[in-house]
Motif scaffolding. Structure first.
Motif: not given
Length: 449
Positions: A417-446
């Motif tokens: 019923a809901v299709v997540l297209g590639e373009a929309r997924q890329q926009r979501i990835d861009a919104e999560l970019a800062t959080a993804r980097a912060r979480v990655a640092r936290g995982i490798v550190r702690d």
């Protein structure tokens, strides 16, 4: 050991069949189930060693009669529930049974005790003003405050994203919520948990969605839609455990139990206090256990209903793919812990160039995705067989994943019923970019949560 086109193979020590070998995963035989569940064998060995240390004689017959009865009861209950949700098919609806009604009664009684403490404290302060009753009133009020119902679970350490921070992600959640037949969420937080969940907070019931990036990152776009559909599907599916009344009562009882727990290595005075607390602790523990078991059936049934919403929203194929990913969550955990340990070792080296990149979490999500793409099919099959062997747990809030998967495949396949297209997924990835980097640092550190 020999090598085949698909990788190295070796003969099974039990039946001689050729079995694939991948050193990252358990080596087992699909023909005779040799070593399919090494954890079960290890658990038995540890129990035997512990009994031997205590000077007891071990019985080679496996679990005791009580444990066997509990397992048989859990299996029968789970099989009936699975047959029910499979038989009812698409017409399955949330319902309240006698156990759910009794759970509400007990939960209201729990809140009534807190209300009685509050009323008694206020009454003592008002009617006993200037007398010794004031001290009793203050004690009762302090107890009421300490034992008050917690309407919201404790906040995690994730990064909170507002609508202005991630409009595309919120729009996707709103679209999924509309497809499920509920409303969206008020806040979204992303963290390093290998999980996802929804909850209501405060008297106003503000909805919060917690997304664990280690899980989100290994899912395909449609599997992410299925994940959102499953979590939002918990609203309105009869899951009393996550409701305000029963959920807050469970948290209150857990708090009470914490206060009544005996002190380890007590002094003479603490021994007396422990003795006084023994009866209240038994009452609280008994009520908590009873309320927990009364809500298990509704909670497990709610998981099947939420899976149905996931399939209806994202397609049956995506929901089944999500179930497969859930089978190998331990592999995600092992990989991330290995990354964290490698980064810690790199940080101790004198050559700082490569170490800095490792500690910053550079490329973590890419490596995780590559690792999950390399998980062989025989590992997924092993996990399904392990679930079938272990059966239903008497205290599990989720049905076995292999049964949830089978339930999704039992009915006619559903389209998305809901299709997540590639373009929309890329926009979501861009919104999560800062959080993804912060979480990655936290995982490798702690490490992971």
């Amino acid at each position: 050991m020999s090598t085949a086109v698909g990788g190295p193979i070796r003969p099974c020590p039990e039946c001689g069949a050729q079995i694939p070998v991948d050193e990252r995963f358990t080596v087992w035989c699909a023909s005779c189930d040799w070593n399919v569940d090494p954890g079960e064998h290890q658990e038995k060995q540890e129990k035997a060693k512990e009994a031997e240390r205590r000077g007891r004689r071990t019985r080679p017959t496996g679990p005791g009669r009580l444990e066997e009865a509990r397992r048989a009861l859990a299996r029968r209950h789970g099989e009936r529930l699975h047959a029910e949700v499979t038989r009812d098919g698409a017409d399955l609806r949330a319902r309240r049974d006698g156990a759910s009604v009794l759970a509400y009664v007990i939960a209201l009684a729990v809140h009534g005790v807190t209300a009685a403490l509050l009323f008694g404290g206020v009454a003592c302060l008002v009617w006993g003003w200037g007398s010794g009753l004031m001290l009793l009133g203050a004690v009762l009020l302090a107890m009421a405050v300490a034992l008050r119902p917690r309407l919201s679970p404790p906040l995690g350490d994730g990064t909170v994203l507002r609508r202005a921070d991630a409009p595309e992600l919120y729009a996707l959640v709103d679209e999924v919520a509309e497809a499920v037949g509920t409303r969206g969420v008020d806040t979204i937080s992303v963290g390093k948990e290998i999980n996802a969940g929804v909850m209501s907070r405060g008297l106003r019931g503000r909805r919060a969605l917690d997304l664990g990036l280690p899980l989100w990152e290994v899912l395909t776009p449609q599997q992410r839609v299925a994940l959102l559909g499953h979590e939002l599907g918990h609203y309105g599916n009869g899951d009393t455990r996550h409701g305000r009344v029963v959920g807050s009562a469970l948290r209150s009882l857990a708090t009470w139990r914490y206060y009544f727990l005996p002190t380890a290595r007590p002094s003479l005075v603490e021994m007396i206090v422990n003795a006084v607390y023994a009866v209240p602790l038994l009452l609280v523990q008994g009520t908590l256990t009873l309320l927990d078991h009364l809500t298990l059936r509704a909670t497990q049934r709610a998981e099947y209903l939420a899976d149905r919403e996931a399939a209806r929203t994202a397609s049956t194929e995506a929901a089944v793919g999500l179930m497969d990913r859930m089978l190998v969550l331990d592999s995600i955990d092992v990989f991330l812990r290995r990354e964290s340990n490698s980064a810690a070792l790199a940080g101790t080296r004198s050559a700082r160039g490569n170490a800095a990149g490792a500690r910053d979490g550079d490329g973590l999500w890419t490596r995780l995705a590559a690792h999950m793409a390399s998980v062989p099919e025989h590992e997924y099959e092993r996990q399904r067989r392990v679930g079938a062997r272990r059966g239903h747990s008497v205290d599990s809030t989720h049905p076995p994943t292999h049964l949830r998967r089978a339930c999704l495949l039992a009915g006619p396949p559903a389209a998305a019923a809901v299709v997540l297209g590639e373009a929309r997924q890329q926009r979501i990835d861009a919104e999560l970019a800062t959080a993804r980097a912060r979480v990655a640092r936290g995982i490798v550190r702690d490490g992971v949560a």
